[in-house]
Design an enzyme around this catalytic site. Sequence first.
Site, PDB file in Angstrom:
ATOM      1  N   CYS A   1       5.677  -0.118   7.621  1.00 58.26           N
ATOM      2  CA  CYS A   1       5.382   1.128   6.863  1.00 58.26           C
ATOM      3  C   CYS A   1       6.678   1.393   6.219  1.00 58.26           C
ATOM      4  O   CYS A   1       7.621   1.400   6.487  1.00 58.26           O
ATOM      5  CB  CYS A   1       4.827   2.090   7.449  1.00 58.26           C
ATOM      6  SG  CYS A   1       4.459   3.592   6.690  1.00 58.26           S
ATOM      7  N   LEU A   2       6.348   1.808   4.550  1.00 58.67           N
ATOM      8  CA  LEU A   2       7.487   2.110   3.738  1.00 58.67           C
ATOM      9  C   LEU A   2       8.036   3.302   4.344  1.00 58.67           C
ATOM     10  O   LEU A   2       9.125   3.800   4.120  1.00 58.67           O
ATOM     11  CB  LEU A   2       6.905   2.294   2.333  1.00 58.67           C
ATOM     12  CG  LEU A   2       6.553   1.029   1.720  1.00 58.67           C
ATOM     13  CD1 LEU A   2       6.123   1.348   0.123  1.00 58.67           C
ATOM     14  CD2 LEU A   2       7.649  -0.231   1.580  1.00 58.67           C
TER      15      LEU A   2
ATOM     16  N   GLY B   1       0.827  -1.078  -0.097  1.00 63.68           N
ATOM     17  CA  GLY B   1      -0.016   0.071  -0.023  1.00 63.68           C
ATOM     18  C   GLY B   1       0.788   1.188   0.084  1.00 63.68           C
ATOM     19  O   GLY B   1       2.029   1.177   0.503  1.00 63.68           O
TER      20      GLY B   1
ATOM     21  N   HIS C   1      -4.747   1.103   7.384  1.00 62.86           N
ATOM     22  CA  HIS C   1      -3.466   1.756   7.414  1.00 62.86           C
ATOM     23  C   HIS C   1      -3.220   2.872   6.363  1.00 62.86           C
ATOM     24  O   HIS C   1      -2.646   4.021   6.995  1.00 62.86           O
ATOM     25  CB  HIS C   1      -2.497   0.457   7.187  1.00 62.86           C
ATOM     26  CG  HIS C   1      -0.943   0.980   6.994  1.00 62.86           C
ATOM     27  ND1 HIS C   1      -0.011   0.566   8.204  1.00 62.86           N
ATOM     28  CD2 HIS C   1      -0.386   1.809   6.356  1.00 62.86           C
ATOM     29  CE1 HIS C   1       1.042   1.104   7.963  1.00 62.86           C
ATOM     30  NE2 HIS C   1       1.205   2.015   6.988  1.00 62.86           N
ATOM     31  N   GLU C   2      -3.536   2.724   5.078  1.00 58.88           N
ATOM     32  CA  GLU C   2      -3.355   3.686   4.205  1.00 58.88           C
ATOM     33  C   GLU C   2      -4.361   4.882   4.478  1.00 58.88           C
ATOM     34  O   GLU C   2      -3.888   6.300   4.156  1.00 58.88           O
ATOM     35  CB  GLU C   2      -3.713   3.231   2.907  1.00 58.88           C
ATOM     36  CG  GLU C   2      -2.626   1.991   2.381  1.00 58.88           C
ATOM     37  CD  GLU C   2      -1.311   2.349   2.705  1.00 58.88           C
ATOM     38  OE1 GLU C   2      -0.705   3.551   2.268  1.00 58.88           O
ATOM     39  OE2 GLU C   2      -0.413   1.341   3.354  1.00 58.88           O
TER      40      GLU C   2
ATOM     41  N   GLN D   1       2.953   9.703   1.390  1.00 53.28           N
ATOM     42  CA  GLN D   1       4.084   9.001   1.431  1.00 53.28           C
ATOM     43  C   GLN D   1       5.061   9.592   0.303  1.00 53.28           C
ATOM     44  O   GLN D   1       6.267   9.220   0.214  1.00 53.28           O
ATOM     45  CB  GLN D   1       3.943   7.725   1.404  1.00 53.28           C
ATOM     46  CG  GLN D   1       3.178   7.192   2.789  1.00 53.28           C
ATOM     47  CD  GLN D   1       3.303   5.702   2.673  1.00 53.28           C
ATOM     48  OE1 GLN D   1       2.328   4.990   2.182  1.00 53.28           O
ATOM     49  NE2 GLN D   1       4.154   5.046   3.422  1.00 53.28           N
TER      50      GLN D   1
ATOM     51  N   HIS E   1      -2.840   7.214   7.047  1.00 54.30           N
ATOM     52  CA  HIS E   1      -1.795   8.251   6.314  1.00 54.30           C
ATOM     53  C   HIS E   1      -2.356   9.369   5.698  1.00 54.30           C
ATOM     54  O   HIS E   1      -1.816  10.552   5.756  1.00 54.30           O
ATOM     55  CB  HIS E   1      -1.065   7.667   5.024  1.00 54.30           C
ATOM     56  CG  HIS E   1      -0.052   6.418   5.432  1.00 54.30           C
ATOM     57  ND1 HIS E   1       1.019   7.157   6.055  1.00 54.30           N
ATOM     58  CD2 HIS E   1       0.241   5.415   5.308  1.00 54.30           C
ATOM     59  CE1 HIS E   1       1.918   6.215   6.285  1.00 54.30           C
ATOM     60  NE2 HIS E   1       1.500   5.010   5.733  1.00 54.30           N
TER      61      HIS E   1
HETATM   62 NI    NI Z   1       2.387   3.122   5.680  1.00 49.96          NI
END
Ligand code: NI
Length: 184
Positions: A96-97, A45, A138-139, A50, A142
């Site tokens: 998470c990236l 995701g 989760h997304e 991000q 963000h």
């Molecule tokens: Ni994330």
Amino acid sequence: MIYPIVVYGDPVLRQKAVDIEPDEIDVRQLSEDMFETMKAAHGVGLAAPQIGKSIRMFVVDGRPLEDESTNDFVKVFINPEILEEDGEEWTFEEGCLSIPNIREDVSRPEKLRIRYFDVDWNEQEEEYDGVKARIIQHEYDHIEGVLFTDHLSPFKKRMLKGKLQNISKGKMKVDYRVAVPVKK
Ligand code: NI
């Protein structure tokens, strides 16, 4: 185009992102770039903040999880709104990236109903559960300026403080391009 991924400590990750106007952004092109960026970083995701864009959009691709329930989960969510969440809270290990090399158990409700626009600007309303719902939650966080570490206990947060500070200074090993916050 592959964007560098913004990491912990950048204020863009803490902003509540704004809705996209249909004529304002080429969402088809942007979603392709986001898929490409996510794939290069082996993510499932990726939300627009991000890549430094404070707009309400995220992409998901559940295939790297190699889980039967997420093999067909490849989608773009534009101006999404989670209408309701219900079901039992369950724990799942999230990463998470934007927070490389940290994975922790997070508890969230099992199901949700979401309304959003697809890349053709058609409005959709769908229900998700299990891992798909988890990726969406989760997304969605963000674009609200929330990170998965915010859901951890005060004890866990204290344990992670040093690691998170290191990430914000670029002190980490990562095999994809990142944008480290610039100290003013
Ligand atoms: Ni994330």
